[in-house]
Design a protein around this motif. Structure first.
Motif, mmCIF file in Angstrom:
data_model
loop_
_atom_site.group_PDB
_atom_site.id
_atom_site.type_symbol
_atom_site.label_atom_id
_atom_site.label_comp_id
_atom_site.label_asym_id
_atom_site.label_seq_id
_atom_site.Cartn_x
_atom_site.Cartn_y
_atom_site.Cartn_z
ATOM 1 N N HIS A 254 0.825 -1.213 0.000
ATOM 2 C CA HIS A 254 0.000 0.000 0.000
ATOM 3 C C HIS A 254 0.858 1.260 0.000
ATOM 4 O O HIS A 254 0.323 2.365 0.077
ATOM 5 N N ASP A 255 2.156 1.078 -0.081
ATOM 6 C CA ASP A 255 3.081 2.213 -0.214
ATOM 7 C C ASP A 255 3.495 2.266 -1.675
ATOM 8 O O ASP A 255 4.378 1.529 -2.113
ATOM 9 N N VAL A 256 2.829 3.118 -2.431
ATOM 10 C CA VAL A 256 2.991 3.071 -3.891
ATOM 11 C C VAL A 256 4.449 3.320 -4.282
ATOM 12 O O VAL A 256 4.958 2.674 -5.207
ATOM 13 N N ALA A 257 5.141 4.181 -3.549
ATOM 14 C CA ALA A 257 6.551 4.443 -3.899
ATOM 15 C C ALA A 257 7.398 3.211 -3.634
ATOM 16 O O ALA A 257 8.285 2.857 -4.428
ATOM 17 N N ALA A 258 7.130 2.524 -2.531
ATOM 18 C CA ALA A 258 7.905 1.328 -2.200
ATOM 19 C C ALA A 258 7.647 0.232 -3.221
ATOM 20 O O ALA A 258 8.574 -0.455 -3.672
ATOM 21 N N VAL A 259 6.395 0.065 -3.613
ATOM 22 C CA VAL A 259 6.069 -0.969 -4.609
ATOM 23 C C VAL A 259 6.726 -0.623 -5.934
ATOM 24 O O VAL A 259 7.344 -1.459 -6.586
ATOM 25 N N GLU A 260 6.649 0.646 -6.290
ATOM 26 C CA GLU A 260 7.253 1.081 -7.549
ATOM 27 C C GLU A 260 8.756 0.835 -7.534
ATOM 28 O O GLU A 260 9.324 0.302 -8.496
ATOM 29 N N SER A 261 9.387 1.138 -6.440
ATOM 30 C CA SER A 261 10.842 0.926 -6.342
ATOM 31 C C SER A 261 11.165 -0.562 -6.476
ATOM 32 O O SER A 261 12.080 -0.963 -7.204
ATOM 33 N N ALA A 262 10.380 -1.401 -5.816
ATOM 34 C CA ALA A 262 10.633 -2.848 -5.885
ATOM 35 C C ALA A 262 10.408 -3.355 -7.305
ATOM 36 O O ALA A 262 11.189 -4.166 -7.830
ATOM 37 N N LEU A 263 9.375 -2.842 -7.959
ATOM 38 C CA LEU A 263 9.077 -3.301 -9.331
ATOM 39 C C LEU A 263 10.159 -2.830 -10.304
ATOM 40 O O LEU A 263 10.546 -3.556 -11.217
ATOM 41 N N ARG A 264 10.677 -1.613 -10.072
ATOM 42 C CA ARG A 264 11.743 -1.130 -10.966
ATOM 43 C C ARG A 264 12.993 -1.985 -10.791
ATOM 44 O O ARG A 264 13.654 -2.353 -11.752
#
Ligand SMILES: Cc1ncc(C[n+]2csc(CCOP(=O)(O)OP(=O)(O)O)c2C)c(N)n1
Ligand SMILES: CC(=O)[C@@H](O)[C@H](O)COP(=O)(O)O
Ligand SMILES: [Mg+2]
Length: 632
Positions: A254-264
C-alpha cells in the motif's frame, strides 16, 4: 475534476507525484465502494490492489509489456487505469466484465477466471518474447490463495529453470483466499513477512545495544554471531530463492513508492524475479476489514452504508439447503468428512465445519488434490464429500476418472453453481459437468429438482460406498417443492397423462421450466407428461420403454447440449431399439457472455415459452411427415 477522471490510459500515471498518487488511490477506493456496492462484485480483492495496480502501470508499459492477473477478479483498478471507468453495468448484460476481457481492451490478456494459471501464461509469453527477440516485459500478479494451486508450481518449476529469461512475478499476499489462506505455503509466506520484521528488529536491536554502555557492544557481537540460527528459525531462507528465483520483498503493497521501487528493481533483473507484496483485502473500507468470513471477497448489490443487500434473495439457496442437510447427515454418519478448495462458506460447509471441525479439510485452491485426497480418505474407510463449484471440477476430471472411479471409491462430489451462473462470465458457468463426466465408468450423477430431493439424493449418495456419486444444483433460490405424482422405475412423474403425445424429461432444476412448458402446450391442445429422472447417470432403464409410448421425447438440461444427459438418453433409446423422435434442450456449445442467469437462460431458450414453442413445432413437423392414416 478528479485525478481519476484525467487517467485515460496508463501513461497518464507516469507524470504524477507520490502525493498525487496517494490522492488518486483514495479516489479509486471511493469509486470502487460506490460502484461495486451498486452492481455487486469483487470489492475486497480490488480494494487491496489499488497501489499495486498504480505502481504496475507506472513501471511497466502496457500493452507492450504484458500485465497479467491470476483469476482476474482483482482487475477492476487495472480497468479504471486502462480507459474503462463506466462501471454502471459491471458484470451485467452489455456492461464491463468482472474479469479481464480481450474484447474490452488491448491491455487484457487472460479472461479465464479459474485460479492458478497466470504463471503458466507468463512462462509462455516470456518464452515467446525471447524466441521472437522482443524486449517486452511480462509481469504476472498472483494471489497467495492462487499460489496454493498446483498449476502455479508447475509453472514456477519451469520459470525458475530459465535463469536468464526475464519475468516478474508479483505475489499479492493478503493472507487470504476467501478465508485465511491455508497450508505450508501460507506459513512460509508468513515467515517471509516476518523476515522483514526480523530485519527491522535486528537494526532496532543494534541501535539500542550501540547506545548501551559497557555490555552493549559485546552483547551485540554475541547475538550477531547467533544471527544465522536465529534468522533461519524465524525467517527461513526463502523457498523461492531456494528454487532459483530472485526474491524482492516483502514490500508494503500500500506504499505506492515502495512498490514502484521494488518493481523497478525487479524489472531490471535479467532473469525471473518474485516481488512479495503485503496487502490488505478490503483496505480502506471498514465493513470489509471487519468481515471475518471473506473480507467482502464477492458482494451482491448493497447499501454501502449499511451493507444490506439491495435485493434480498427470494428464499433459501440450494447451497444453504445442502449445508443444513450435510450437517444433519454428518451427525448420523461419523464416516462422513468434507473437503473444500478454499471455499468453505461459499459451498455451504459452514455448519458442518462448526459441528465437526476435525472432519473438514480445506485443501487450498487445489481441486485436483481434493479429488485424490478424497480417494485416499475413502480407501481409508471414510466417506468424503467434495464440495466445489461445478466449473472448477473440470480441472480435476482425470482425478475423478483415474483415482476415484477406477478404484471404485465411495466419494460424493457436490457441485454448486451447476448450470448457468451468468454474471461471472463464460468461465464460471457450470455447463460442462454433465457432459465431461458422462464418460466416467461407475460414476452416478443426481440432479435434484427441489430441496426435498436434494436431501433425499444426498442420503442416497452417502449410502453408496463402492462407487463415486455426484449431485449438482444451480446458483439460485431453491424454489417451491415439486411433488411427485408417481414413479416409473427410479423416475418421478411430475405431470401424469397416460394419453400424452409428448414426454418431457426434466433434469434437476429444469423441472419447473418443463412443467411450465407442459402447461403452455396443453393450452394449445398438446398433451404432455413430465418426468424427473432424479439420477441422470446412468440413464434409468425404465426410460426407453416409457419413451416408446410417446410421439416425441424432449430432454431439458441446464448443461451443454453436447454430450449431456440428452445425448445419453438418445444413446439409451437407440440401444433399446426405441426410435421415437428426440429433441434435446440445453446450453449451446459456446462461451456465454456475462449477464444475469435469467437473461442467459432466456437468450439460450431454456424457458417454458421457448421450449413449448419448439416442442410444438417439432410435433407439427412430425405430423406433417406422417401419412394421414397413422395419425390418431
Ligand atoms: C480453480 C478455482 N477454484 C476456485 C476459485 C474460486 N476463487 C476465486 S478467487 C479465490 C480466492 C483467491 O485468493 P487469492 O489468489 O489470494 O486472491 P485474493 O482474492 O486474495 O486477491 C477463489 C478460491 C477459482 N476462481 N478458481
Ligand atoms: C472469482 C471467483 O471465482 C469467485 O469469487 C466467484 O466469483 C464467486 O462466485 P459466487 O459469487 O457465485 O459465489
Ligand atoms: Mg489472497
Amino acid at each position: 475534476m478528479t485525478i481519476l477522471e484525467t487517467i485515460k490510459g496508463p501513461r497518464d500515471l507516469w507524470p504524477l507525484t507520490v502525493p498525487q498518487l496517494d490522492e488518486l488511490a483514495e479516489e479509486i477506493r471511493a469509486f470502487l465502494i460506490r460502484a461495486v456496492a451498486r452492481t455487486g462484485g469483487h470489492l475486497g480483492p480490488n480494494l487491496g490492489v489499488v497501489e499495486l495496480s498504480l505502481a504496475l502501470h507506472r513501471v511497466f508499459d502496457s500493452p507492450q509489456d504484458k500485465v497479467l492477473w491470476d483469476t482476474g477478479h482483482q482487475s477492476y483498478v487495472h480497468k479504471l487505469l486502462t480507459g474503462r471507468q463506466d462501471f454502471s453495468k459491471l458484470r451485467g448484460k452489455g456492461g464491463l466484465s468482472g474479469y479481464p476481457s480481450r474484447e474490452e481492451s488491448e491491455h487484457d490478456v487472460i479472461e479465464n477466471s479459474h485460479a492458478s494459471t497466470v504463471l503458466g501464461w507468463a512462462d509462455g509469453l516470456a518464452k515467446a518474447n525471447e524466441l521472437l527477440g522482443r524486449p517486452d516485459h511480462v509481469v504476472a500478479v498472483i494471489g497467495d490463495g492462487a499460489l496454493t494451486g498446483g498449476m502455479a508450481w508447475e509453472a514456477l518449476n519451469n520459470i525458475a529453470a530459465a535463469k536468464d529469461r526475464p519475468l516478474v512475478i508479483v505475489v499479492n499476499d493478503n493472507e487470504r483466499s476467501y478465508a485465511p489462506t491455508i497450508g505450508g505455503l501460507a506459513h512460509h509466506l508468513a515467515a517471509l513477512r516476518t523476515a522483514d520484521g526480523y530485519e527491522r528488529f535486528l537494526s532496532w536491536g543494534k541501535d539500542l545495544l550501540d547506545r548501551t554502555p559497557v555490555v552493549g557492544r559485546p552483547l551485540y557481537d554475541s547475538l550477531h554471531g547467533a544471527k544465522k540460527g536465529f534468522k533461519d528459525a524465524f525467517a527461513p531462507q526463502g523457498l523461492f530463492e531456494d528454487l532459483g528465483l530472485k526474491y524482492v520483498g516483502p514490500v508494503d503493497g500500500h506504499d505506492v513508492a515502495a512498490v514502484e521501487s521494488a518493481l523497478r528493481r525487479a524489472k531490471g533483473f535479467s532473469g525471473p524475479v518474485l516481488v512479495h507484496c503485503i496487502t490488505e483485502k478490503g483496505r480502506g473500507y471498514q465493513p470489509a476489514l471487519e468481515d471475518e468470513a471473506d473480507r467482502f471477497h464477492a458482494v451482491g448489490a448493497m447499501d454501502p452504508q449499511t451493507c444490506l443487500p439491495l435485493s434480498p434473495p427470494s428464499g433459501p439457496s440450494w447451497t444453504s439447503v445442502f449445508g443444513d442437510a450435510l450437517a444433519e447427515e454428518g451427525a448420523r454418519r461419523p464416516e462422513v468428512v468434507a473437503l473444500t478448495a478454499a471455499m468453505l462458506h461459499p459451498v455451504g460447509l459452514t455448519k458442518f465445519a462448526e459441528r465437526f471441525p476435525e472432519r473438514v479439510f480445506d485443501v487450498g485452491i487445489a481441486e485436483q488434490h481434493a479429488a485424490v485426497s478424497a480417494a485416499g480418505l475413502a480407501t481409508g474407510g471414510l466417506h468424503p464429500v467434495v464440495a466445489v463449484y461445478a466449473t472448477f471440477l473440470n480441472r480435476a476430471f482425470d482425478q475423478v476418472l483415474m483415482d476415484v472411479a477406477l478404484h471404485r471409491c465411495g466419494v460424493t462430489f457436490v457441485l454448486d453453481r451447476a448450470g448457468v451462473t451468468g454474471a461471472d462470465g463464460p468461465s464460471h458457468n457450470g455447463m460442462w459437468d454433465l457432459s465431461v463426466l458422462q464418460v466416467v465408468p461407475g460414476l452416478r450423477i443426481a440432479a435434484p429438482r427441489d430441496a426435498d430431493e436434494l436431501r433425499a439424493q444426498l442420503r442416497e449418495a452417502l449410502d453408496v460406498d463402492d462407487a463415486p456419486t455426484l449431485l449438482r444444483f444451480p446458483k439460485e433460490s431453491v424454489g417451491e417443492p415439486l411433488p411427485a405424482l408417481g414413479r416409473v422405475g427410479g423416475m418421478d412423474v411430475l405431470r401424469q397423462d397416460d394419453a400424452a403425445e409428448v414426454l418431457l424429461v426434466a433434469v434437476g432444476a429444469m423441472a419447473g421450466v418443463c412443467l411450465g412448458a407442459a402447461e403452455l402446450l396443453a393450452g394449445s391442445g398438446v398433451r404432455c407428461a413430465v418426468v424427473d429422472p432424479r439420477w441422470v447417470k446412468p440413464v434409468d432403464p425404465a426410460l426407453p420403454p416409457l419413451a416408446a409410448r410417446h410421439r416425441l421425447v424432449a430432454v431439458v438440461e441446464d448443461n451443454s447440449r453436447t454430450g449431456g444427459v440428452g445425448a445419453a438418453v438418445g444413446q439409451a433409446l437407440r440401444d433399446a431399439g426405441v426410435d421415437v423422435p428426440l429433441r434435446t434442450f440445453g446450453i449451446p456449445e459456446q462461451f456465454l457472455a456475462h449477464a444475469s442467469r435469467k437473461e442467459v437462460l432466456a437468450e439460450i431458450g431454456l424457458t417454458p415459452v421457448e421450449i413449448a414453442g419448439r416442442v410444438g413445432a417439432a410435433l407439427a413437423r412430425r405430423e406433417a411427415l406422417e401419412p394421414k392414416e397413422n395419425q390418431e
